[in-house]
Design an enzyme around this catalytic site. Structure first.
Site, mmCIF file in Angstrom:
data_model
loop_
_atom_site.group_PDB
_atom_site.id
_atom_site.type_symbol
_atom_site.label_atom_id
_atom_site.label_comp_id
_atom_site.label_asym_id
_atom_site.label_seq_id
_atom_site.Cartn_x
_atom_site.Cartn_y
_atom_site.Cartn_z
ATOM 1 N N ASN A 85 -6.673 -2.754 1.616
ATOM 2 C CA ASN A 85 -6.591 -4.211 1.637
ATOM 3 C C ASN A 85 -7.989 -4.797 1.576
ATOM 4 O OD1 ASN A 85 -3.839 -4.444 1.767
ATOM 5 N ND2 ASN A 85 -3.772 -4.570 4.009
ATOM 6 N N ARG A 105 0.814 -1.221 0.000
ATOM 7 C CA ARG A 105 0.000 0.000 0.000
ATOM 8 C C ARG A 105 0.853 1.279 0.000
ATOM 9 N NH1 ARG A 105 -4.036 -0.754 4.649
ATOM 10 N NH2 ARG A 105 -2.133 -1.619 5.522
#
Ligand SMILES: [Fe+3]
Ligand SMILES: [Mg+2]
Ligand SMILES: [Zn+2]
Ligand SMILES: [Zn+2]
EC number: 6.2.-.-
Lengths: 761, 336
Positions: free
Chosen positions: A38, A20
């Site tokens: 996620n 990320r």
């Protein structure tokens, strides 16, 4: 401008690998807005911006993904542009706050630029950081992650820092460790007696290093010992003061160019070195490199890292060449991280202490890895990676796994994820046991997890087992090599039943013998032992681990019986008549000589037989040096071995030992023998796996166990297995050694553990 | 491993033995709360304070360098009484003989029992003999029970160690275990290792002169010095730090142990005692030991450090601290 928006779904190993933050940075590079989060299957991204930029972004997502990531599916679906600015990392709804504690992160380019700008107020300030970089896991004392719950609590921010902290447009908006020279931590320098040294701490340190002095440097996760790596005499002094240790020292190098003057460094190795985690990467030495041979004696590799924290940048920029940066401890002890403790324990080693007044709450060692089969292979997973998690399917229970004994780590599960702790160390050491207890408490607090069950190794004398027994929790014992198997399955997201080839040092077997050359058939729930290396005596128990020549005697006895001493290669130690008679009695009668199927011990035996090493000074040394020998060999031949019939195939290497000893006597080059030995083990693995496949129709193989730190063996084995039609999986997120055991234990317990049904009301 | 069965390790004196004792034997048999676990029970009878103990001997082989199962059976029980500071007086002897056992060997064993009793100053006053069919025993097993009189008013107890106390041993460690092992396995060792089997009651009587400063006495038999100190540390809720370099170990024992890979700290002794003494009189205790024939090689081997959780550590010769743990099972099978 022609704005486009895309919804991107990525599956594979993309969580817990820094994906990320990577997406975030990439979006910044291409000026895209949107978000990343996620999901249950991987990562979802929505990105919006110029069409070309969006395409380039998608390409870069695939091409520049973090080295630990594996992308198995990549789907792009056009979406309706929504406008908006800024790119955000969204919290997954399911994850509670504690799950968001980040690893310690390398200093970012923006901060680095400020630090080298004489006009900036943080010029040469070693504690510079922002929301994108800086210490995290090592300084957090509790949750929620706010300044009062870090070791920065004792530094009230000055008005300027406070303004940054409250400004949403500032890079330091809510940067909890924000600091500057006015309000933040300060460096100090003292001598081994604790007396402050006059002058600028950094300048004095650089002068001392240039003069060959040993300096203990307080880093992010603990103290390092630094010395000029080009100064042979200084490196030798460090080695001598650290006592009886031949373990390689790690190096700190300025940048990739500097690295490439020391070792062969591939593009991927370069990406690992420059990653935000800043691990130590093992790379093959360049011929004629300028570093003192004392840094990594009898070893073809250097472990190198690039500066990760601002202080390391300042240090290495001020040095002419690479620095030795080895962990601040006496051999076998855990790395020092508390100031007073460091001063006491390192006073006999370091001439000077470069320290500061920001406390390290959690000791985290440097992570160590190298490339194998073009992928990262961990030796030690710690700073930079912890507390990233591994997704565990069907893991509902909250489990505490306490690992094994060497290379101790613990693992907690929550919300279907396994959180593997930092490297805790060798639990034979009393202070390490305490560190285990603290880690259990601390990680539990950060994750807000109260375990329902504790899972431990079957070994009755492991201190981790003893620790588990003292907790007031239901207990589950898991066989050591089953845990290895599950560890490799878990990180590869594998399900069902498969073959586990676990080549390992020592692990307590279900029959009370010491296992370590194992062929298991099973999954998380259960396993069958379908094959193993033939049992040999381990003469003297732990003494045989420290003295590989003992295992050489054991293999010779296995081949030649009482005539073993006539067949002893000349480079084995000379034995007195009494020693010979004692060793023979031990082998004949099994006196303090448990049975073992360990593959690590087979490596020891061969290392001694071919003349590599009779005694070791650090764990795994003989096998590491045997691998280094083999790297220099070209042999394409292998030795004979026998495999017994089902149900449990035993691999008998006696024919190999007999042939090997004859080759040694004939004076063949030991590199060639070492190489042929590696190939023999790989072929034996394929042979046994093929038989198990015939019996079970399973063709997936996981490779785990400490022996698979051996790159040559891993590559040969995987290559031969794949040629034979198997699908082979290795470790890439956690170490194949006992540092990964806790994850496997947790994965097993999360499946097996069924709490008692609540009493009917 | 089957949890329902008795394992050899349950007789090792280590963790498994303690579990068996706590979970089953004491739980089933003891009607009075057990305060700690000492070598002998303290009982009062008709106004007299007595120490009462029993021990069974199953050593293999029955003859070994420096002694045999007979003198071991006398000395062992005498020592268990002596460790309470008692003056051993009467012993019983129970013999379990296997059909076919040699009378000559039995006579030799009984002779050495008589001699050991004589030199320890105890009388063997009662006994029992049983014979089991061939294969149902191993030549000879001996049980001895003993009664001793307590004439002092001190509290010598495994729970009495205090921070600062010094840990003393009256001589070299590991001799008995290695002597028995070498006889059993037929090791050809030319270094003359013999058992240290001896009655310690004489030495203990002299140590009683230390009065209140004498806190703990224990004989480190099965499980060796390591296991005994772990027991004391747990009972007293203290930590103990040993100094590796000060441990008296015979060169021969050291050599054999290093080849066999055994740690002398876990090897059995039969003529050794650990004394834990207040620091101000530790020097005097050492002198008393060294003056006595059974204490010539006595040494201060460690110190009781702060009160805590029963941790035992050893300061190694390279300066590190190593944890000393109680083993689950045995290091050596059936040595006493
Ligand atoms: Fe292992
Ligand atoms: Mg006894
Ligand atoms: Zn930054
Ligand atoms: Zn400030």
């Amino acid at each position: 401008m022609n704005r486009k928006r895309a919804s991107i779904e990525i599956e594979g190993i993309v969580q817990g690998v820094g994906f990320r933050p990577f997406v975030y940075r990439l979006a910044g590079r291409f000026g895209l807005s949107g978000w990343v989060r996620n999901t249950g299957r991987g990562v979802q991204i929505e990105a919006e911006g110029g069409g070309e930029e969006l395409d380039a972004f998608c390409q870069a997502l695939k091409n520049e993904a973090p080295p630990l990531a594996v992308i198995s599916a990549f789907r792009v679906v056009p979406a309706i542009p929504q406008g908006g600015t800024g790119f955000t990392i969204e919290q997954s709804a399911k994850v509670k706050s504690g799950g968001q504690v980040s690893p310690d992160c390398e200093v970012c380019d923006d901060c680095l630029a400020e630090m080298s700008d004489p006009a900036n107020r943080r010029y040469r300030y070693p504690f510079i950081n922002c929301t994108n970089c800086g210490p995290r896991y090592s300084i957090i004392t509790g949750i929620p992650y706010d300044r009062p719950a870090t070791t920065m609590a004792s530094f009230p921010m000055c008005p300027e820092c406070l303004a940054e902290y409250h400004d949403p447009m500032n890079r330091r908006f809510h940067a909890q460790p924000n600091a500057c020279p006015v309000c933040g931590p300060q460096l100090s320098l003292c001598d081994a007696a604790g007396t402050p040294v006059a002058g600028d701490p950094l300048d004095e340190t650089l002068a001392a290093l240039a003069a060959g002095k040993i300096v203990a440097v307080k880093g992010v996760g603990g103290y390092h010992l630094a010395v000029d790596a080009l100064n042979e005499e200084a490196v030798a002094r460090l080695r001598q003061r650290k006592k009886r240790d031949e373990k390689p020292f790690a190096l700190l190098a300025t940048d990739l160019d500097a690295v490439r003057r020391l070792v062969h460094c591939s593009e991927l190795e370069g990406r690992l070195l420059t990653g935000v985690e800043r691990p130590i990467v093992l790379m093959r030495k360049l011929e004629g490199n300028p570093v003192s041979p004392q840094v990594a004696p009898r070893n073809g590799w250097f472990g190198i890292m690039l500066p990760g924290n601002p202080l390391q940048h300042l240090l290495i920029q001020g040095c002419a060449g690479p620095l030795v940066m080895t962990s601040g401890n006496l051999s076998d002890e855990p790395i020092a991280h508390l100031d007073q403790d460091a001063l006491e324990r390192l006073a006999s080693i370091a001439d000077l202490f470069l320290t500061h007044n920001r406390e390290i709450h959690t000791r985290t060692d440097d992570s160590v890895l190298r490339l194998s089969l073009g992928e990262p292979l961990f030796f030690r997973r710690s700073r930079g990676y912890v507390p990233r998690s591994v997704m565990l399917q069907q893991a509902e229970a909250n489990v505490l796994a306490v690992g094994a004994e060497l290379k101790g780590t613990i693992c907690l599960t929550r919300d279907g994820r396994g959180y593997l702790s930092q490297h805790i160390g060798d639990l034979k050491n009393a202070s390490t046991l305490q560190s285990l207890e603290e880690t259990v408490a601390h990680l539990g607090r950060l994750l807000e997890v109260t375990p329902e069950v504790v899972v431990h190794d079957l070994h009755p004398d492991y201190l981790s087992t003893g620790f588990a027994e003292k907790l007031d929790l239901p207990r589950l014992g898991v066989q050591h090599h089953h845990a290895h198997l599950a560890s490799c399955m878990a990180e590869n997201h594998l399900e069902g039943e498969l073959i586990g080839v676990i080549l390992d040092g020592t692990g307590y077997g279900e029959d009370g013998a010491i296992w370590g050359g194992e062929f298991l058939l099973g999954g998380y729930e259960s396993f069958e032992r379908r094959g193993h290396f033939k049992y040999l005596r381990l003469p003297g128990g732990d003494a045989a681990v420290k003295e590989p020549f003992r295992m050489a005697l054991s293999t010779l006895y296995d081949c030649f019986g009482a005539g073993l001493f006539q067949k002893m290669p000349a480079h084995l130690p000379e034995l007195s008549a009494m020693e010979r008679s004692l060793f023979l009695k031990m082998l004949e009668r099994g006196i303090n000589s448990p049975l073992t199927s360990s593959c690590g011990r087979l490596f020891d035996a061969v290392a001694a037989l071919v003349g590599v090493r009779n005694r070791i000074s650090y764990e795994g040394q003989a096998a590491i040096e045997l691998e280094a020998q083999a790297e220099g060999g070209r042999a394409v031949w292998s030795y004979p071995f026998l495999v017994s019939d089902a149900p449990c195939h035993q691999v008998d290497f006696a024919p190999m030992i007999a042939a090997l000893v004859a080759d040694v006597a004939a004076g063949l080059d030991r590199s060639e023998l070492a190489r042929a030995f590696h190939r023999t083990v790989a072929e034996a693995v394929v042979e046994v796996c093929s038989r198990i496949r015939r019996e079970s129709c399973r063709d997936r193989v996981v490779l785990s166990g400490g022996v698979f730190q051996n790159r040559l063996l891993t590559e040969e084995t995987a290559t031969l297995l794949n040629q034979a039609g198997f699908t082979t999986y290795c470790h890439r997120l956690v170490p194949p050694n006992d540092g990964g055991i806790a994850l496997g234990q947790a994965a097993i317990a999360a499946r097996r553990w069924r709490p008692d049904p609540p009493e009917a009301a | 491993m089957n949890n329902d069965l008795i394992l050899l390790g349950h007789g090792s004196g280590g963790k498994l033995s303690h579990q068996l004792l706590d979970d089953l034997i004491i739980a089933k048999l003891s009607r009075t709360p057990v305060r700690g676990q000492n070598d002998a029970a303290l009982v009062e009878l008709a106004g007299a304070k007595l120490a009462f103990t029993t021990d069974s001997y199953v050593v293999d082989p029955i003859f070994f360098p420096g002694g045999n199962i007979g003198d071991l059976a006398v000395n062992g029980t005498v020592n268990d009484l002596a460790m309470m500071g008692a003056c051993p007086r009467f012993l019983s002897v129970g013999l379990i003989l296997e059909e076919g056992f040699s009378k000559a060997e039995l006579a030799a064993i009984l002779d050495s029992m008589a001699a050991a009793a004589e030199s320890a100053g105890v009388s063997i006053v009662t006994g029992d003999t049983k014979v089991v069919p061939k294969g149902k025993g191993d030549r000879i097993f001996i049980n001895t029970s003993g009664i001793g009189v307590i004439e002092h008013t001190l509290t010598i107890d495994g729970a009495s160690a205090q921070p600062g106390d010094q840990v003393l041993v009256n001589g070299s460690i590991g001799d008995h275990g290695i002597a028995v092992l070498s006889a059993r396995e037929g090791l050809e060792i030319d270094s003359g290792i013999v058992t240290d089997s001896a009655a310690l009651n004489g030495l203990v009587q002299e140590l009683l002169a230390l009065g209140e400063s004498l806190h703990v006495l224990r004989d480190p038999t099965r499980g060796g010095v390591a296991t005994t100190l772990k027991e004391i540390a747990a009972q007293s809720e203290v930590n103990i730090v040993l100094d590796e370099e000060s441990l008296p170990i015979n060169l021969g024992v050291k050599g054999v142990c290093s080849i066999l890979g055994l740690d002398p700290l876990y090897v059995a002794n039969e003529g050794k005692l650990l004394a834990i003494v207040a620091p101000e009189r530790a020097g005097e205790a050492l002198e008393i030991m060294r003056r006595h024939p059974l204490g010539k090689d006595a040494a201060v081997i460690g110190e009781v450090t702060g009160t805590a959780d029963g941790r035992v550590q050893m300061r190694t010769s390279v300066g590190g601290l190593r944890g000393v743990e109680m083993l689950a099972g045995e290091q050596l099978p059936r040595i006493c």
